[in-house]
Design a protein around this motif. Structure first.
Motif, PDB file in Angstrom:
ATOM      1  N   LYS A   8       0.836  -1.205   0.000  1.00  0.00           N
ATOM      2  CA  LYS A   8       0.000   0.000   0.000  1.00  0.00           C
ATOM      3  C   LYS A   8       0.871   1.257   0.000  1.00  0.00           C
ATOM      4  O   LYS A   8       0.499   2.276  -0.579  1.00  0.00           O
ATOM      5  CB  LYS A   8      -0.909   0.033   1.235  1.00  0.00           C
ATOM      6  CG  LYS A   8      -1.870  -1.120   1.342  1.00  0.00           C
ATOM      7  CD  LYS A   8      -3.125  -0.854   0.539  1.00  0.00           C
ATOM      8  CE  LYS A   8      -4.049  -2.048   0.574  1.00  0.00           C
ATOM      9  NZ  LYS A   8      -4.838  -2.183  -0.648  1.00  0.00           N
ATOM     10  N   VAL A   9       1.995   1.184   0.687  1.00  0.00           N
ATOM     11  CA  VAL A   9       2.910   2.327   0.736  1.00  0.00           C
ATOM     12  C   VAL A   9       3.472   2.591  -0.660  1.00  0.00           C
ATOM     13  O   VAL A   9       3.548   3.739  -1.111  1.00  0.00           O
ATOM     14  CB  VAL A   9       4.059   2.046   1.737  1.00  0.00           C
ATOM     15  CG1 VAL A   9       5.122   3.125   1.675  1.00  0.00           C
ATOM     16  CG2 VAL A   9       3.492   1.919   3.151  1.00  0.00           C
ATOM     17  N   VAL A  10       3.849   1.520  -1.358  1.00  0.00           N
ATOM     18  CA  VAL A  10       4.401   1.673  -2.703  1.00  0.00           C
ATOM     19  C   VAL A  10       3.335   2.242  -3.638  1.00  0.00           C
ATOM     20  O   VAL A  10       3.600   3.178  -4.400  1.00  0.00           O
ATOM     21  CB  VAL A  10       4.928   0.336  -3.255  1.00  0.00           C
ATOM     22  CG1 VAL A  10       5.552   0.542  -4.637  1.00  0.00           C
ATOM     23  CG2 VAL A  10       5.947  -0.278  -2.308  1.00  0.00           C
ATOM     24  N   SER A  11       2.106   1.706  -3.552  1.00  0.00           N
ATOM     25  CA  SER A  11       1.106   2.199  -4.502  1.00  0.00           C
ATOM     26  C   SER A  11       0.659   3.617  -4.172  1.00  0.00           C
ATOM     27  O   SER A  11       0.377   4.402  -5.062  1.00  0.00           O
ATOM     28  CB  SER A  11      -0.081   1.237  -4.629  1.00  0.00           C
ATOM     29  OG  SER A  11      -0.589   0.917  -3.376  1.00  0.00           O
ATOM     30  N   ALA A  12       0.649   3.977  -2.887  1.00  0.00           N
ATOM     31  CA  ALA A  12       0.214   5.332  -2.525  1.00  0.00           C
ATOM     32  C   ALA A  12       1.285   6.386  -2.812  1.00  0.00           C
ATOM     33  O   ALA A  12       0.961   7.520  -3.152  1.00  0.00           O
ATOM     34  CB  ALA A  12      -0.190   5.382  -1.044  1.00  0.00           C
ATOM     35  N   HIS A  13       2.565   6.024  -2.666  1.00  0.00           N
ATOM     36  CA  HIS A  13       3.615   7.046  -2.708  1.00  0.00           C
ATOM     37  C   HIS A  13       4.644   6.842  -3.812  1.00  0.00           C
ATOM     38  O   HIS A  13       5.563   7.644  -3.956  1.00  0.00           O
ATOM     39  CB  HIS A  13       4.322   7.125  -1.351  1.00  0.00           C
ATOM     40  CG  HIS A  13       3.385   7.364  -0.208  1.00  0.00           C
ATOM     41  ND1 HIS A  13       2.773   8.573   0.020  1.00  0.00           N
ATOM     42  CD2 HIS A  13       2.905   6.530   0.757  1.00  0.00           C
ATOM     43  CE1 HIS A  13       1.979   8.483   1.078  1.00  0.00           C
ATOM     44  NE2 HIS A  13       2.036   7.252   1.540  1.00  0.00           N
ATOM     45  N   GLY A  14       4.517   5.761  -4.585  1.00  0.00           N
ATOM     46  CA  GLY A  14       5.510   5.467  -5.628  1.00  0.00           C
ATOM     47  C   GLY A  14       5.674   6.604  -6.617  1.00  0.00           C
ATOM     48  O   GLY A  14       6.802   6.960  -6.992  1.00  0.00           O
ATOM     49  N   ALA A  15       4.570   7.195  -7.042  1.00  0.00           N
ATOM     50  CA  ALA A  15       4.638   8.248  -8.057  1.00  0.00           C
ATOM     51  C   ALA A  15       5.339   9.489  -7.508  1.00  0.00           C
ATOM     52  O   ALA A  15       6.215  10.067  -8.162  1.00  0.00           O
ATOM     53  CB  ALA A  15       3.233   8.591  -8.549  1.00  0.00           C
ATOM     54  N   VAL A  16       4.977   9.888  -6.286  1.00  0.00           N
ATOM     55  CA  VAL A  16       5.582  11.095  -5.709  1.00  0.00           C
ATOM     56  C   VAL A  16       7.089  10.907  -5.530  1.00  0.00           C
ATOM     57  O   VAL A  16       7.886  11.794  -5.851  1.00  0.00           O
ATOM     58  CB  VAL A  16       4.919  11.448  -4.358  1.00  0.00           C
ATOM     59  CG1 VAL A  16       5.737  12.503  -3.623  1.00  0.00           C
ATOM     60  CG2 VAL A  16       3.508  11.941  -4.575  1.00  0.00           C
ATOM     61  N   VAL A  17       7.482   9.731  -5.043  1.00  0.00           N
ATOM     62  CA  VAL A  17       8.913   9.488  -4.828  1.00  0.00           C
ATOM     63  C   VAL A  17       9.658   9.525  -6.166  1.00  0.00           C
ATOM     64  O   VAL A  17      10.762  10.076  -6.264  1.00  0.00           O
ATOM     65  CB  VAL A  17       9.134   8.154  -4.082  1.00  0.00           C
ATOM     66  CG1 VAL A  17      10.618   7.792  -4.047  1.00  0.00           C
ATOM     67  CG2 VAL A  17       8.586   8.247  -2.661  1.00  0.00           C
ATOM     68  N   LEU A  18       9.035   8.997  -7.216  1.00  0.00           N
ATOM     69  CA  LEU A  18       9.692   9.034  -8.523  1.00  0.00           C
ATOM     70  C   LEU A  18       9.847  10.476  -9.014  1.00  0.00           C
ATOM     71  O   LEU A  18      10.905  10.866  -9.518  1.00  0.00           O
ATOM     72  CB  LEU A  18       8.906   8.202  -9.544  1.00  0.00           C
ATOM     73  CG  LEU A  18       9.549   8.144 -10.938  1.00  0.00           C
ATOM     74  CD1 LEU A  18      10.952   7.527 -10.878  1.00  0.00           C
ATOM     75  CD2 LEU A  18       8.677   7.354 -11.914  1.00  0.00           C
TER      76      LEU A  18
END
Lengths: 167, 211
Positions: A8-18
């Motif tokens: 869930k952390v990856v799907s919620a924040h993956g785009a912002v971190v990229l």
């Protein structure tokens, strides 16, 4: 109920971190930084306090990983005191707009980081200032100056942004 | 956990041209990065639970595995998100979606539903079960494909002949349905009894095995 599954952390924040990694490092190194950020986060995740702000935590890790990558890059090329301008992101279609990313790459590092952490990740300037090791006022100024420089570069994209970029 | 990153009330907004230029992410980029992350994380043994979802005649099934083996099979009716949260709470929150550790299980389930497989050859992790429930689950694979036992027979086989109701609850809380065949346990009068995937799912499985 405890922490959500890390997925869930990856799907919620993956785009912002990229987006943050891309603005700070350029498109080529951004993907390595993204991977290293989430691997470190996964490792430390069980110990993260339940009331922590996940996105700010991830941006802090991404910030450190970006510095590691920039230092490694400097060791491979010329020794420098300051972060070097990013490599051109051109040649990776669909990853942001090349002229904008290119213009970000031309910003001084502190401005680039302030724009990434405040405008792309939504960190308040007091958190940005802690990451950059400057006063909140200096962080705010770096963010505002960065955006101003980017707008100027976009108004005259052929002169400001394309000069100095290695094509 | 708080998901909102903002503590300033004034959310920072970039001018439009800059916003699009800095935020756009190419189609498939995040999926590609996710696959790379899952592979690297598995390599470094940082993942405690891997999961994927497969289609089946009983609807989508969630499959979850630890390094020890298959730990959970869940029907859609159980709520896959709720099941994953329970795994995070009971086992570890280091959970990533990654089909590769589950390839073999997924293939065997496909063969089973096609009528081409009668028993499963996969490592099982029973760490979600204990005590009498575990004794019941241990016995279930001994009920042959295509046959059934009553709750009373299973109670006897699990060493507590009078614990018929407890067999019912052990079956109802089986973390590994289909693979550990709790659907082969029926009432003494021959009626199906309950099933956590629903009566229709139990009927489908028993009909498949009777064919």
């Amino acid at each position: 109920m405890g922490k959500p599954p890390f997925e869930k952390v990856v799907s919620a924040h993956g785009a912002v971190v990229l987006r943050v990694c891309r603005a700070v490092l350029g498109a080529h190194d951004a993907e390595d930084a993204w991977s290293e950020t989430f691997l470190s986060a996964l490792k430390a995740y069980p110990e993260l306090p339940d009331d922590a702000t996940v996105q700010a935590w991830l941006v802090t890790i991404a910030h450190r990983k970006a510095i590691d990558i920039l230092r490694a890059r400097q060791r491979q090329s010329l020794p420098m005191d300051e972060l070097p301008p990013r490599e051109s992101p051109l040649g990776i279609p669909g990853e942001g707009h090349p002229e904008v990313l290119d213009a970000v790459g031309q910003l001084p590092p502190k401005q680039r980081q302030a724009v990434a952490y405040h405008y792309l990740a939504g960190l308040p300037y007091k958190d940005v200032s802690a990451l950059l090791g400057v006063t909140p006022e200096a962080a705010r100024r770096a963010g505002a100056d960065g955006v101003k420089a980017l707008r100027a570069a976009l108004i005259q994209p052929r002169s400001a942004a394309s000069q100095g970029a290695d094509r | 956990m708080k998901d909102k990153p903002m503590s300033d009330n004034n959310v920072p907004v970039l001018p439009e041209g800059l916003r699009a230029g800095l935020e756009e992410i190419g189609a498939g980029t995040l999926e590609r990065l996710h696959a790379r992350l899952a592979a690297a994380a598995a390599n470094r043994h940082l993942v405690d639970v891997s999961y994927c979802t497969v289609d089946s005649p009983l609807g989508p099934l969630l499959l979850a595995a630890t390094e020890r083996g298959l730990v959970r099979v869940a029907f859609a009716s159980e709520g896959h998100d709720a099941v994953l949260q329970t795994l995070a709470d009971k086992l570890s929150p280091r959970i990533l979606e990654d089909p590769s550790p589950l390839d073999s299980v997924a293939r065997q389930l496909e063969e089973y539903f096609a009528g081409a497989r009668r028993r499963f050859d996969v490592a099982l992790d029973f760490s979600l079960s204990s005590g009498f429930r575990l004794s019941v689950l241990d016995h279930l694979p001994h009920i042959a494909y295509g046959s059934t036992e009553s709750y009373a027979q299973v109670a006897q086989a699990a060493g507590s002949p009078r614990a018929v109701r407890a067999v019912g609850s052990a079956c109802a809380s089986n973390p590994l349905p289909v693979v550990v065949p709790c659907h082969r346990v029926v009432r003494s009068d021959g009626s199906f009894g309950g099933y956590l995937g629903g009566a229709e799912a139990k009927r489908t499985l028993l009909a498949l095995e009777a064919a």
